[in-house]
Design a protein around this motif. Structure first.
Motif, PDB file in Angstrom:
ATOM      1  N   TYR A  62       0.858  -1.187   0.000  1.00  8.54           N
ATOM      2  CA  TYR A  62       0.000   0.000   0.000  1.00  8.54           C
ATOM      3  C   TYR A  62       0.899   1.243   0.000  1.00  8.54           C
ATOM      4  O   TYR A  62       1.769   1.385   0.878  1.00  8.54           O
ATOM      5  N   CYS A  63       0.694   2.147  -0.941  1.00  8.06           N
ATOM      6  CA  CYS A  63       1.416   3.421  -0.987  1.00  8.06           C
ATOM      7  C   CYS A  63       0.504   4.518  -0.443  1.00  8.06           C
ATOM      8  O   CYS A  63      -0.665   4.614  -0.848  1.00  8.06           O
ATOM      9  N   TYR A  64       1.035   5.364   0.427  1.00 10.79           N
ATOM     10  CA  TYR A  64       0.207   6.397   1.044  1.00 10.79           C
ATOM     11  C   TYR A  64       0.906   7.755   0.940  1.00 10.79           C
ATOM     12  O   TYR A  64       2.131   7.845   0.708  1.00 10.79           O
ATOM     13  N   SER A  65       0.109   8.832   1.116  1.00  8.62           N
ATOM     14  CA  SER A  65       0.586  10.217   0.976  1.00  8.62           C
ATOM     15  C   SER A  65       0.842  10.826   2.350  1.00  8.62           C
ATOM     16  O   SER A  65       0.827  10.133   3.370  1.00  8.62           O
ATOM     17  N   TYR A  66       1.059  12.149   2.369  1.00  5.14           N
ATOM     18  CA  TYR A  66       1.301  12.856   3.629  1.00  5.14           C
ATOM     19  C   TYR A  66       0.111  12.753   4.578  1.00  5.14           C
ATOM     20  O   TYR A  66       0.273  12.647   5.797  1.00  5.14           O
ATOM     21  N   GLU A  67      -1.088  12.786   4.027  1.00  5.35           N
ATOM     22  CA  GLU A  67      -2.282  12.740   4.855  1.00  5.35           C
ATOM     23  C   GLU A  67      -2.641  11.336   5.308  1.00  5.35           C
ATOM     24  O   GLU A  67      -3.653  11.129   5.985  1.00  5.35           O
ATOM     25  N   GLY A  68      -1.840  10.354   4.885  1.00  5.16           N
ATOM     26  CA  GLY A  68      -2.154   8.974   5.230  1.00  5.16           C
ATOM     27  C   GLY A  68      -3.139   8.320   4.284  1.00  5.16           C
ATOM     28  O   GLY A  68      -3.590   7.192   4.533  1.00  5.16           O
ATOM     29  N   GLN A  69      -3.483   9.002   3.190  1.00  2.45           N
ATOM     30  CA  GLN A  69      -4.433   8.449   2.229  1.00  2.45           C
ATOM     31  C   GLN A  69      -3.731   7.443   1.330  1.00  2.45           C
ATOM     32  O   GLN A  69      -2.623   7.692   0.833  1.00  2.45           O
ATOM     33  N   ILE A  70      -4.374   6.320   1.095  1.00  2.00           N
ATOM     34  CA  ILE A  70      -3.799   5.282   0.244  1.00  2.00           C
ATOM     35  C   ILE A  70      -3.910   5.711  -1.223  1.00  2.00           C
ATOM     36  O   ILE A  70      -5.003   5.994  -1.721  1.00  2.00           O
ATOM     37  N   ILE A  71      -2.773   5.762  -1.889  1.00  2.00           N
ATOM     38  CA  ILE A  71      -2.735   6.211  -3.290  1.00  2.00           C
ATOM     39  C   ILE A  71      -2.874   5.043  -4.247  1.00  2.00           C
ATOM     40  O   ILE A  71      -3.662   5.093  -5.195  1.00  2.00           O
ATOM     41  N   ASP A  72      -2.121   3.993  -4.010  1.00  2.00           N
ATOM     42  CA  ASP A  72      -2.146   2.850  -4.926  1.00  2.00           C
ATOM     43  C   ASP A  72      -1.875   1.575  -4.135  1.00  2.00           C
ATOM     44  O   ASP A  72      -1.249   1.598  -3.068  1.00  2.00           O
ATOM     45  N   THR A  73      -2.341   0.449  -4.711  1.00  2.00           N
ATOM     46  CA  THR A  73      -2.197  -0.852  -4.064  1.00  2.00           C
ATOM     47  C   THR A  73      -1.733  -1.867  -5.090  1.00  2.00           C
ATOM     48  O   THR A  73      -2.201  -1.864  -6.244  1.00  2.00           O
ATOM     49  N   ALA A  74      -0.801  -2.736  -4.680  1.00  2.00           N
ATOM     50  CA  ALA A  74      -0.306  -3.800  -5.559  1.00  2.00           C
ATOM     51  C   ALA A  74      -0.245  -5.102  -4.759  1.00  2.00           C
ATOM     52  O   ALA A  74       0.079  -5.109  -3.563  1.00  2.00           O
ATOM     53  N   ALA A  75      -0.561  -6.225  -5.423  1.00  2.00           N
ATOM     54  CA  ALA A  75      -0.547  -7.537  -4.774  1.00  2.00           C
ATOM     55  C   ALA A  75       0.085  -8.544  -5.725  1.00  2.00           C
ATOM     56  O   ALA A  75      -0.281  -8.614  -6.912  1.00  2.00           O
TER      57      ALA A  75
END
Length: 408
Positions: free
Chosen positions: A148-161
């Motif tokens: 899970y990739c997240y931003s400064y605000e803690g929002q998830i930007i992208d997901t890979a599995a």
């Protein structure tokens, strides 16, 4: 005998003359050596200045290329360790002591400030797992790795599995490998383990509006056994960045030489402009300035001529009408006529001094002004002699002009 000695003394140069010639020769040699020394000193000084300028230009060229490379080239490789942990270990089940999957949180900021990934640049993100060839991992089979990739605000930007597993090895191959590497295994220099590479992103591009500052990796297996793990981030360059990264020496030589040549041309042009008076002909510049000055002087001369042609007397509050014969007497007309002729001659002289070689409009204006002066003079002449006014006579004005010229 004395006579012969006197003849020899009279024929050969005296010691004083020889001394004078020798001193003159020494002075000449000293002057030549002084001139040669000054020339050599001047050449050495010029050479030293030239070498210093070239070294300065070379240093500036290297500095410019280094600044360009540092600002243009993003981070090529980034490696960070991944430390897994379990969020819950208070399981109520007697068979499992771990209730959550192993997780790891790592930052994508260099020194906590600068971002690792550049906007618009594709990156390959790979997870390397160092796993032992234990029975638990062999029986585990396939397991899932999620990121899970997240931003400064803690929002998830992208997901890979991605799913992965240990490489399969038969029992016979394991036995032979253990037998062959048994000395190294006994000394502890070798271990029975495998490196598993999991490619999570093949071309990840960071979002400029929501930059990625960190990521979370989670392995969906409670029984997985891992020695250590690392994340590799590698940039895929293209175009100029590809050349700069894969051919650094050739790119540096070409970039430094280009900057050095450009700076040398600028210095050369500046030297020619200051020392040699410029690369443009001075005569052409003088001609342009002269033409500009002439065009600026033409309106001034025209205004002066119009002022002299139509004088006004504001002191008495009355104006003198040139064409009114009842107001002006014959003597006044003659005096005014002679004064007007002198004034018109002076005005014509002023007009002749104006350069009208390249301006046809100015020439036409001069002809019109001369015609007006001539017409005014004819009117005054006719009024003084008692002839009819030219402006009221329908006869052609050329007749009176011709008759006046013949009578005069």
């Amino acid at each position: 005998m004395s006579t012969e000695m006197e003849d020899m003394d009279s024929e050969g140069p005296t010691i004083q003359e020889l001394g004078t010639q020798f001193s003159g020769l020494l002075i000449h040699i000293q002057e030549r050596l002084t001139i040669l020394y000054k020339r050599i000193q001047k050449r050495v000084l010029q050479t030293a200045i030239l070498v210093c300028v070239l070294l300065l230009l070379l240093w500036v060229a290297i500095f410019l290329y280094g600044s360009f490379y540092y600002s243009f080239m993003p981070t090529a490789n980034f490696i960070t360790p991944v430390h897994f942990y379990y969020s819950r270990t208070d399981c109520t089940s007697p068979h499992h002591s771990i209730c959550s999957f192993p997780m790891a949180n790592f930052s994508l900021l260099r020194n906590g400030k600068k971002q690792v990934m550049t906007y618009g640049q594709p990156y390959q993100i790979t997870l390397e797992l160092e796993m032992p060839e234990s029975p638990a991992n062999e029986q585990l089979g396939m397991f899932l790795v999620k990121m899970y990739c997240y931003s400064y605000e803690g929002q998830i930007i992208d997901t890979a599995a991605r799913s992965t597993m240990l490489h399969y090895r038969t029992s016979l191959l394991q036995s032979l490998s253990t037998l062959m590497f048994s000395p190294l295994l006994l000394m502890g220099t070798a271990e029975q383990k495998q490196y598993i590479l999991v490619e999570l992103y093949s071309s990840y591009i960071d979002n400029s509006y929501k930059p990625t500052v960190g990521a979370v990796i989670e392995i969906h297996s409670q029984q997985v056994q891992i020695y250590k793990a690392q994340v590799y981030i590698h940039a895929h360059f293209s175009g100029i960045r590809y050349i700069l990264y894969h051919f650094p020496i050739a790119s540096a030589v070409v970039g430094v030489l280009s900057n050095f040549t450009f700076l040398s041309v600028l210095i050369l042009i500046s030297y020619l402009q200051v020392a040699l008076g410029g690369i443009w002909p001075s005569q052409q510049v003088g001609k342009w300035n002269k033409e500009r000055q002439r065009r600026a002087d033409v309106p001034e001369a025209t205004d002066q001529y119009e002022t002299n042609t139509h004088p006004e007397d504001n002191s008495t509050g009355t104006k003198t009408h040139l064409l009114d014969a009842s107001v002006m007497g014959p003597s006044d007309i003659k005096a005014y006529s002679s004064g007007k002729m002198e004034q018109s001659i002076l005005d014509t002289g002023v007009e002749d001094n104006v350069e009208t070689n390249d301006s046809r409009g100015l020439a036409e204006e001069q002809h019109v002004s001369e015609a007006r002066n001539e017409e005014t003079y004819l009117k005054l002449r006719f009024l003084s002699e008692g002839l009819p006014d030219v402006s009221t006579d329908p006869t052609d004005k050329a007749y009176y002009r011709t008759g006046t010229c013949l009578s005069s």
